[in-house]
Design a protein around this motif. Structure first.
Motif, PDB file in Angstrom:
ATOM      1  N   ARG A  27      51.506  66.216  65.704  1.00  0.00           N
ATOM      2  CA  ARG A  27      50.785  67.122  66.592  1.00  0.00           C
ATOM      3  C   ARG A  27      51.607  68.355  66.948  1.00  0.00           C
ATOM      4  NH1 ARG A  27      48.093  62.397  70.452  1.00  0.00           N
ATOM      5  NH2 ARG A  27      46.602  61.674  68.868  1.00  0.00           N
ATOM      6  N   TYR A  28      51.029  69.516  66.658  1.00  0.00           N
ATOM      7  CA  TYR A  28      51.530  70.835  67.047  1.00  0.00           C
ATOM      8  C   TYR A  28      52.786  71.261  66.293  1.00  0.00           C
ATOM      9  CZ  TYR A  28      48.479  69.490  70.940  1.00  0.00           C
ATOM     10  OH  TYR A  28      47.441  69.044  71.701  1.00  0.00           O
ATOM     11  N   SER A  29      53.032  70.643  65.143  1.00  0.00           N
ATOM     12  CA  SER A  29      54.162  71.045  64.303  1.00  0.00           C
ATOM     13  C   SER A  29      53.829  72.310  63.521  1.00  0.00           C
ATOM     14  CB  SER A  29      54.508  69.917  63.328  1.00  0.00           C
ATOM     15  OG  SER A  29      55.470  70.348  62.379  1.00  0.00           O
ATOM     16  N   PHE A  30      54.865  73.092  63.167  1.00  0.00           N
ATOM     17  CA  PHE A  30      54.667  74.276  62.335  1.00  0.00           C
ATOM     18  C   PHE A  30      55.121  74.030  60.895  1.00  0.00           C
ATOM     19  CE2 PHE A  30      59.076  74.547  63.481  1.00  0.00           C
ATOM     20  CZ  PHE A  30      59.713  75.225  62.450  1.00  0.00           C
ATOM     21  N   PRO A  36      45.940  71.835  60.774  1.00  0.00           N
ATOM     22  CA  PRO A  36      44.681  72.320  61.341  1.00  0.00           C
ATOM     23  C   PRO A  36      44.928  73.322  62.458  1.00  0.00           C
ATOM     24  CG  PRO A  36      45.177  70.132  62.157  1.00  0.00           C
ATOM     25  CD  PRO A  36      46.264  70.475  61.188  1.00  0.00           C
ATOM     26  N   ALA A  37      43.848  73.904  62.938  1.00  0.00           N
ATOM     27  CA  ALA A  37      43.952  74.793  64.095  1.00  0.00           C
ATOM     28  C   ALA A  37      44.370  73.991  65.315  1.00  0.00           C
ATOM     29  CB  ALA A  37      42.618  75.477  64.343  1.00  0.00           C
ATOM     30  N   LEU A  38      45.110  74.625  66.187  1.00  0.00           N
ATOM     31  CA  LEU A  38      45.544  73.966  67.414  1.00  0.00           C
ATOM     32  C   LEU A  38      44.360  73.719  68.344  1.00  0.00           C
ATOM     33  CD1 LEU A  38      48.724  76.066  68.126  1.00  0.00           C
ATOM     34  CD2 LEU A  38      48.710  73.583  67.839  1.00  0.00           C
ATOM     35  N   PRO A  39      44.423  72.657  69.151  1.00  0.00           N
ATOM     36  CA  PRO A  39      43.409  72.497  70.192  1.00  0.00           C
ATOM     37  C   PRO A  39      43.446  73.685  71.156  1.00  0.00           C
ATOM     38  CG  PRO A  39      44.699  70.488  69.921  1.00  0.00           C
ATOM     39  CD  PRO A  39      45.390  71.550  69.127  1.00  0.00           C
ATOM     40  N   ALA A  40      42.336  73.966  71.769  1.00  0.00           N
ATOM     41  CA  ALA A  40      42.239  75.091  72.694  1.00  0.00           C
ATOM     42  C   ALA A  40      43.296  74.980  73.792  1.00  0.00           C
ATOM     43  CB  ALA A  40      40.846  75.144  73.314  1.00  0.00           C
ATOM     44  N   TRP A  69      45.025  66.568  67.220  1.00  0.00           N
ATOM     45  CA  TRP A  69      44.517  67.664  66.409  1.00  0.00           C
ATOM     46  C   TRP A  69      42.985  67.619  66.412  1.00  0.00           C
ATOM     47  CZ3 TRP A  69      47.628  71.405  65.030  1.00  0.00           C
ATOM     48  CH2 TRP A  69      48.930  71.171  64.573  1.00  0.00           C
ATOM     49  N   PRO A  70      42.304  68.735  66.283  1.00  0.00           N
ATOM     50  CA  PRO A  70      40.837  68.714  66.216  1.00  0.00           C
ATOM     51  C   PRO A  70      40.306  67.982  64.987  1.00  0.00           C
ATOM     52  CG  PRO A  70      41.617  70.911  66.789  1.00  0.00           C
ATOM     53  CD  PRO A  70      42.821  70.117  66.383  1.00  0.00           C
TER      54      PRO A  70
END
Length: 257
Positions: A27-30, A36-40, A69-70
């Motif tokens: 989650r939220y790795s670059f 995927p796109a990040l959650p809002a 992730w979404p």
């Protein structure tokens, strides 16, 4: 100028940091192959390698990020091999105990599907010359693990040397599999708050804390209707859909040894 320097600084932080998951995409790795796109409202996390627990203190939630992730980032198949990869650089802290687990209830409980005990990230016992060069593990998912359109996959680690720390990263995956039930060991938490044991520094004894992974354990049973068709666009959820049933999954602690 600062915009150009920031990615370089982030990479430097990884080199100087600890270990972190890169596949399946945490989650939220670059660093992911598929991202995927990040959650809002969320941002990329450049510090995924830092511990979530240290010396019995809680520094961050398990997974580091509780919002998934979404969309799932990997699709696995029950009974087939999966490969888990880690960043090339990072402090391996003389090895330690790693577990690889799945949650079917949105992260409330986790069952272990693979362990790398004692020498995680090492080719063998460091006391006997084992090298800390391992950056991937391939293992078979159990064939009777139920299918689901969304499971939380977790890597967790108690390091052998240094501060008494606890690490975790989590990814969102789909699993193709039949309906049914599966019972496995519940994930081990340690060095993570007053409710859990503090595993001391190994000091060359790689059986340190091993009882919390092999004998003094609780089991969890998960069950559900299975998952056989992977949609073109799958959003994360805590239940599994199939062509014949939409009954929710359950995860229940069943025994303590």
């Amino acid at each position: 100028m600062l915009g150009k320097l920031f990615p370089l600084l982030a990479q430097t932080a990884i080199v100087l940091g600890h270990m972190q998951l890169i596949e399946p995409c945490p989650r939220y790795s670059f660093q992911c192959k598929t991202q995927p796109a990040l959650p809002a409202g969320e941002t990329i996390d450049y510090n995924l390698s830092t511990p979530i627990g240290s010396n019995g203190n809680i520094l961050a939630p398990f997974c580091k990020h509780t919002e998934p992730w979404p969309t799932v980032t990997s699709t696995w198949t029950a009974g087939q091999p999966v490969t888990v990869e880690f960043a090339a650089y990072g402090a391996t802290h003389s090895g330690g105990h790693c577990e690889f687990s799945l949650s079917y209830d949105g992260g409330k409980s986790y069952m272990v599907v693979h362990q790398e005990l004692r020498y995680c990230f090492y080719t063998g016992n460091p006391n006997s010359g084992g090298s800390g060069s391992v950056r991937s593990y391939t293992f078979d998912l159990p064939s009777s693990v139920p299918g689901t359109d969304h499971a939380v996959f977790a890597w967790s680690w108690v390091n052998a040397s240094g501060n008494r720390e606890f690490y975790s990263n989590c990814a969102d995956v789909a699993i193709v599999g039949a309906p049914g039930s599966y019972t496995a060991k519940q994930i081990t938490f340690a060095n993570y708050g007053a409710d859990y044991s503090l595993i001391p520094e190994f000091l060359g004894n790689y059986d340190t804390g091993i009882e919390f992974y092999t004998t003094n354990v609780t089991t969890v049973t998960v069950s559900g209707p299975g998952f056989s068709v992977y949609p073109a666009s799958t959003t994360t959820s805590t239940s599994a859909d199939s062509s014949t049933s939409s009954a929710p999954y359950s995860a229940t602690p069943t025994s303590t040894a």
